[in-house]
Scaffold this motif. Sequence first.
Motif, PDB file in Angstrom:
ATOM      1  N   UNK A 313       0.814  -1.219   0.000  1.00  0.00           N
ATOM      2  CA  UNK A 313       0.000   0.000   0.000  1.00  0.00           C
ATOM      3  C   UNK A 313       0.846   1.268   0.000  1.00  0.00           C
ATOM      4  N   UNK A 314       2.103   1.174   0.480  1.00  0.00           N
ATOM      5  CA  UNK A 314       2.982   2.349   0.479  1.00  0.00           C
ATOM      6  C   UNK A 314       3.719   2.535  -0.841  1.00  0.00           C
ATOM      7  N   UNK A 315       3.450   1.658  -1.820  1.00  0.00           N
ATOM      8  CA  UNK A 315       4.075   1.768  -3.132  1.00  0.00           C
ATOM      9  C   UNK A 315       5.320   0.926  -3.312  1.00  0.00           C
ATOM     10  N   UNK A 316       5.866   0.352  -2.227  1.00  0.00           N
ATOM     11  CA  UNK A 316       7.036  -0.519  -2.358  1.00  0.00           C
ATOM     12  C   UNK A 316       6.646  -1.821  -3.047  1.00  0.00           C
ATOM     13  N   UNK A 317       7.577  -2.380  -3.812  1.00  0.00           N
ATOM     14  CA  UNK A 317       7.289  -3.603  -4.552  1.00  0.00           C
ATOM     15  C   UNK A 317       7.147  -4.792  -3.623  1.00  0.00           C
ATOM     16  N   UNK A 318       6.157  -5.629  -3.900  1.00  0.00           N
ATOM     17  CA  UNK A 318       6.020  -6.893  -3.183  1.00  0.00           C
ATOM     18  C   UNK A 318       6.950  -7.965  -3.740  1.00  0.00           C
ATOM     19  N   UNK A 319       7.446  -7.761  -4.956  1.00  0.00           N
ATOM     20  CA  UNK A 319       8.183  -8.836  -5.628  1.00  0.00           C
ATOM     21  C   UNK A 319       9.641  -8.506  -5.879  1.00  0.00           C
ATOM     22  N   UNK A 320       9.985  -7.229  -6.123  1.00  0.00           N
ATOM     23  CA  UNK A 320      11.354  -6.863  -6.461  1.00  0.00           C
ATOM     24  C   UNK A 320      12.082  -6.314  -5.240  1.00  0.00           C
ATOM     25  N   UNK A 321      13.326  -6.730  -5.074  1.00  0.00           N
ATOM     26  CA  UNK A 321      14.159  -6.146  -4.035  1.00  0.00           C
ATOM     27  C   UNK A 321      14.674  -4.776  -4.457  1.00  0.00           C
ATOM     28  N   UNK A 322      14.822  -4.582  -5.754  1.00  0.00           N
ATOM     29  CA  UNK A 322      15.387  -3.342  -6.269  1.00  0.00           C
ATOM     30  C   UNK A 322      14.319  -2.581  -7.044  1.00  0.00           C
ATOM     31  N   UNK A 323      14.706  -1.736  -7.962  1.00  0.00           N
ATOM     32  CA  UNK A 323      13.736  -0.904  -8.663  1.00  0.00           C
ATOM     33  C   UNK A 323      12.906  -1.736  -9.635  1.00  0.00           C
ATOM     34  N   UNK A 324      11.718  -1.233 -10.037  1.00  0.00           N
ATOM     35  CA  UNK A 324      10.873  -1.980 -10.977  1.00  0.00           C
ATOM     36  C   UNK A 324      11.555  -2.213 -12.308  1.00  0.00           C
ATOM     37  N   UNK A 325      11.057  -3.196 -13.022  1.00  0.00           N
ATOM     38  CA  UNK A 325      11.567  -3.558 -14.338  1.00  0.00           C
ATOM     39  C   UNK A 325      10.695  -2.888 -15.388  1.00  0.00           C
ATOM     40  N   UNK A 326      11.313  -2.357 -16.433  1.00  0.00           N
ATOM     41  CA  UNK A 326      10.563  -1.773 -17.538  1.00  0.00           C
ATOM     42  C   UNK A 326      10.704  -2.659 -18.761  1.00  0.00           C
ATOM     43  N   UNK A 327       9.567  -3.086 -19.316  1.00  0.00           N
ATOM     44  CA  UNK A 327       9.603  -3.841 -20.565  1.00  0.00           C
ATOM     45  C   UNK A 327       9.809  -2.874 -21.719  1.00  0.00           C
ATOM     46  N   UNK A 328      10.010  -3.422 -22.910  1.00  0.00           N
ATOM     47  CA  UNK A 328      10.196  -2.580 -24.090  1.00  0.00           C
ATOM     48  C   UNK A 328       9.010  -1.651 -24.284  1.00  0.00           C
ATOM     49  N   UNK A 329       7.794  -2.208 -24.201  1.00  0.00           N
ATOM     50  CA  UNK A 329       6.608  -1.383 -24.379  1.00  0.00           C
ATOM     51  C   UNK A 329       6.439  -0.406 -23.232  1.00  0.00           C
TER      52      UNK A 329
END
Length: 416
Positions: A313-329
């Motif tokens: 709920x605070x915006x932190x990732x539930x799955x990634x330890x580091x920053x989010x991943x960006x796909x090509x799209x």
Amino acid sequence: MKSKITLSIVLVFIALLQSQKSNSQVDDVQVFGFIHSLVHHASQRETPIPETATFYWVNDIVQSTSDTFAASGTFGQLTDHVDRNLPPTPGIGYNGVPGTWDPDTGGTFTTSTTNTILITAANFIQYVPSTQPDPADPTAGRSVVSKTETLFDWLNNEKTNLRFYIYGNWPEMDLMNSYPPTLPTQNEIDEFHNITMGTSGSFDSWWTDYQDAIVASRSSYNARLIPVGRIISQILTSVIPNQIPFDELYEDSDPHGRANIYFLAGMITYVALYEKEIPASYMPSSIISPVIRNNLTQIRNFITQELNNFNFSNGDSRVFYNRPVLSTDENQIVENNINIVPNPVTNTFQIESQNNNTFDISIYNVNGQLLRNIPNYNTVTEYNFIDINALSSGIYFLRLKDQTNNSTITRKIIKR
């Protein structure tokens, strides 16, 4: 003095950039799994093949990258792992995939190369909260959370700096007639996916509650959750809706999957563990359905998007330890400043962009049913609103096909 201060600021800035770069890259995963048959399945209804194992497909993807991977594991339920599998012994391995240690040469978990732990709970106990006595362990009165704490504590005492992951699987099917031999009805299939995705029932929320409890009691482990089952059902109902026969996906009502299911699980698990998108050049073998192979770009981008959006709920990732991943799209969306606003939606929304993008838009429900087509939607047309007031509250998916480059993006919206 001013030049020294400026130089210090520059050096600090460079250090921050280097830190961000190193923290956002995972190149080596040495995983040990405390797992059961929804991660590793020796098929009973066809010749056992390595393609019915999630780690097999993670390794297959890794072969198309410069990453490194090793996998070992032990088989059973959480009770087995806590009571009989500590210290752990690698009883699961794969041809061509190095293990994290070899007990035959005197290796142990403590001396192993393991840097990642993956565990999963049973898929038939979600009617009881994870903090209450486990229905699969009635005599001991232990909860899933307490057994996870015991397991994680032991592992952490043996090795530091481990990454801990919970593998969120998919539920058993509640069918009128046994499968096999009787295939489930479409209504039964829809209900299975709805339960898995959290559209109905508490199966999906059980996993996030489980993670929340572990994070609260063992905050230093920072345990992550990979929503494998939910994303597989989303793919099968919204990205490639009803395009693969059920018996090419699942072989029984437990439900153990066939190679197609474990391949999708492997894709999701790779992105979660390595925190990067699957290479665009990667293509699985022909054992995988041509429907999946022909839609691999859309599936790959959808997985990345869903994992990016899976947050506390605070915006932190539930799955990634580091920053989010960006796909090509996703990168293209950021660069072009394309936004869906507002989201969640009350009655109407717009797709905004600084560029002149024209999309053919399709709106689907969570069961993969096409609800509406909107051709030639231009993002720079003022007051170009899309009205979904007639839709009931819930989750829907937009497919945006860019007329300029013919790329397709799948986006989720929430109707209030």
